[in-house]
Scaffold this active site. Structure first.
Site, PDB file in Angstrom:
ATOM      1  N   ASP A 219       0.889  -1.168   0.000  1.00  0.00           N
ATOM      2  CA  ASP A 219       0.000   0.000   0.000  1.00  0.00           C
ATOM      3  C   ASP A 219       0.927   1.218   0.000  1.00  0.00           C
ATOM      4  OD1 ASP A 219      -2.363   1.663   0.497  1.00  0.00           O
ATOM      5  OD2 ASP A 219      -1.554   1.868   2.519  1.00  0.00           O
ATOM      6  N   ASP A 221      -0.091   5.081   1.013  1.00  0.00           N
ATOM      7  CA  ASP A 221      -0.304   6.073   2.070  1.00  0.00           C
ATOM      8  C   ASP A 221      -0.402   5.414   3.440  1.00  0.00           C
ATOM      9  OD1 ASP A 221      -0.586   8.552   0.453  1.00  0.00           O
ATOM     10  OD2 ASP A 221      -2.209   7.400  -0.452  1.00  0.00           O
TER      11      ASP A 221
END
Length: 434
Positions: A219, A221
């Protein structure tokens, strides 16, 4: 259960009540916090009156009765409605938070509380706290007494816990608190909690299950980049303008979604008189200004560089758009060029919806040169929505929580770590660090 609600009884009445009553044997004890352990109710009243004085209002018994035991959102709503304040609940609570940092840093301990807690802990009686307050509020109030709160197995914060749907007087918070005690009392002696917030696990070193990993999906953020604070602040600013409290609970609900999905969720949830597209455009403009200086999360550079040198294929699966991605990663462009590819859920035609839907990870996996089996993919995620998506895709998920979570919510993670710095590649048959 110990609650401040008993404060209206006199000592004499309590004596005869307990002497003449027949109780079932008690094995576990749950305490309320404010007014039961901490002598903070008078401090809250001082804070309330400081704010209300500006609007020509006064904190009274009717309001006190109505808000006692309620969570922050409910307290704000009732105060604004009952006293007809010319501000929104969000604005009211913003003023409260500022004053809490000043007046709640060292509340006194209620008479007898420390003695009782120490005694029960010494006798190995499992203890917990069920409070309507937030984790942030607890940290402010408890910072002077870590020794006292170290006696508790866990704390449930009703204002931010996903399992506590309704605050007091509904029973949710006590039922949730009770079920989080371990079945085996010997587990009480093992490290379970973070230093400041005892409601959730921060680090788990035991891996529940693993397959050899051949490919890695990150991922973006909150996992590789420290950008979640910027997202949160942007939505908070927008929320204040529309009278919406963008708190930790709401942030957890939308983390991992596409940005437009976040906007749609909030607009629909609160029935706002603005289109999701308009909200999205405002968020986008403000957010881009904050992203040009995005920092890497601790351990990110070391891990990516090592995996690349070890010829482990890597990719990113993110809900962020292409433009946002380019702005955020520009300061670290050399590092991100080591990734094989990036899937942008917000603009990829093969990803119609964001996390917790698993398609973003399945699409990301199939775009590697040598398509791996999902179980050979190791996903790194910071959000509960991302954790669910990775698990639903049949992949192993390393969970690095950015927000609060419960042990039950995170049980599908193959391992929970505090930081990428704590990750050991060899645990998943990946080449170890030199």
């Amino acid at each position: 259960m110990f609650s401040a609600g008993l404060g209206l009884c006199t000592r004499t009445k309590l004596f005869y009540f307990f002497r003449n009553s027949s109780f079932r044997p008690v094995t576990h004890v749950i305490f309320d916090l404010d007014g039961t352990i901490l002598d903070s109710e008078t401090l809250y009243e001082l804070i309330y009156n400081k704010i209300l004085k500006k609007y020509g209002k006064k904190f009274n018994q009717e309001v006190r009765t109505a808000i006692t035991g309620t969570n922050e959102q409910e307290t704000s709503r009732k105060m604004v409605e009952m006293l007809e304040l010319p501000i929104t609940p969000a604005q009211y609570w913003s003023e409260i938070e500022a004053l809490c940092k000043v007046h709640l840093t060292n509340p006194g301990i209620k008479p007898g509380a420390e003695r009782l807690i120490s005694h029960l802990s010494k006798e190995k009686v499992p203890l917990a706290i069920a409070t309507s307050g937030s984790i942030k509020g607890f940290e402010i109030k408890s910072q002077g007494r870590p020794d006292l709160f170290a006696h508790f197995h866990h704390i449930v914060h009703g204002s931010s816990d996903l399992e506590v749907v309704h605050g007091k007087p509904a029973p949710d918070i006590f039922l949730v608190t009770a079920k989080r005690f371990p079945a085996d009392p010997t587990k009480l002696n093992k490290p379970r909690m973070s230093e400041l917030s005892l409601a959730y696990r921060k680090v788990t070193t035991k891996i529940t299950a693993q397959n050899p990993a051949t490919h890695v999906i990150f991922d973006l953020d909150g996992t590789l980049l420290d950008t979640e604070k910027a997202y949160k602040e942007t939505f908070k600013q927008m929320g204040r303008e529309y009278g919406v409290t963008y708190d930790d609970q709401l942030h957890k609900e939308v983390t991992g979604m596409k940005t437009i999905e976040r906007c749609r969720y909030i607009v629909q949830k609160f029935g706002l008189h603005v289109s999701p597209e308009e909200w999205y455009q405002s968020v986008k403009e403000r957010r881009l200004q904050m992203f040009s200086n995005s920092k890497l999360k601790p351990g990110a550079e070391k891990l990516i560089t090592h995996l690349h040198a070890s010829k482990v294929p890597m990719a990113v699966a993110s809900g962020t758009g292409k433009l946002s991605y380019e702005i955020k990663t520009k300061p670290h462009s050399r590092l991100f060029k080591l990734l094989h590819h990036v899937v942008h859920a917000s603009s990829d035609p093969e990803v119609p919806v964001g996390k917790p839907d698993p398609r973003i990870f399945l699409v990301c996996a199939k775009r590697f040169k040598k398509k791996p089996d999902p179980k050979e993919c190791l996903v790194f995620e910071d959000s509960l929505n991302g954790l669910q998506a990775g698990k639903a895709a049949g992949m192993q998920v390393v969970f690095i929580p950015e927000n609060d979570y419960t042990e039950d919510q995170a049980k599908s993670a193959v391992i929970i770590i505090k930081s990428l710095q704590d990750f050991k590649p060899e645990d998943f048959s990946l080449p170890p660090y030199p």
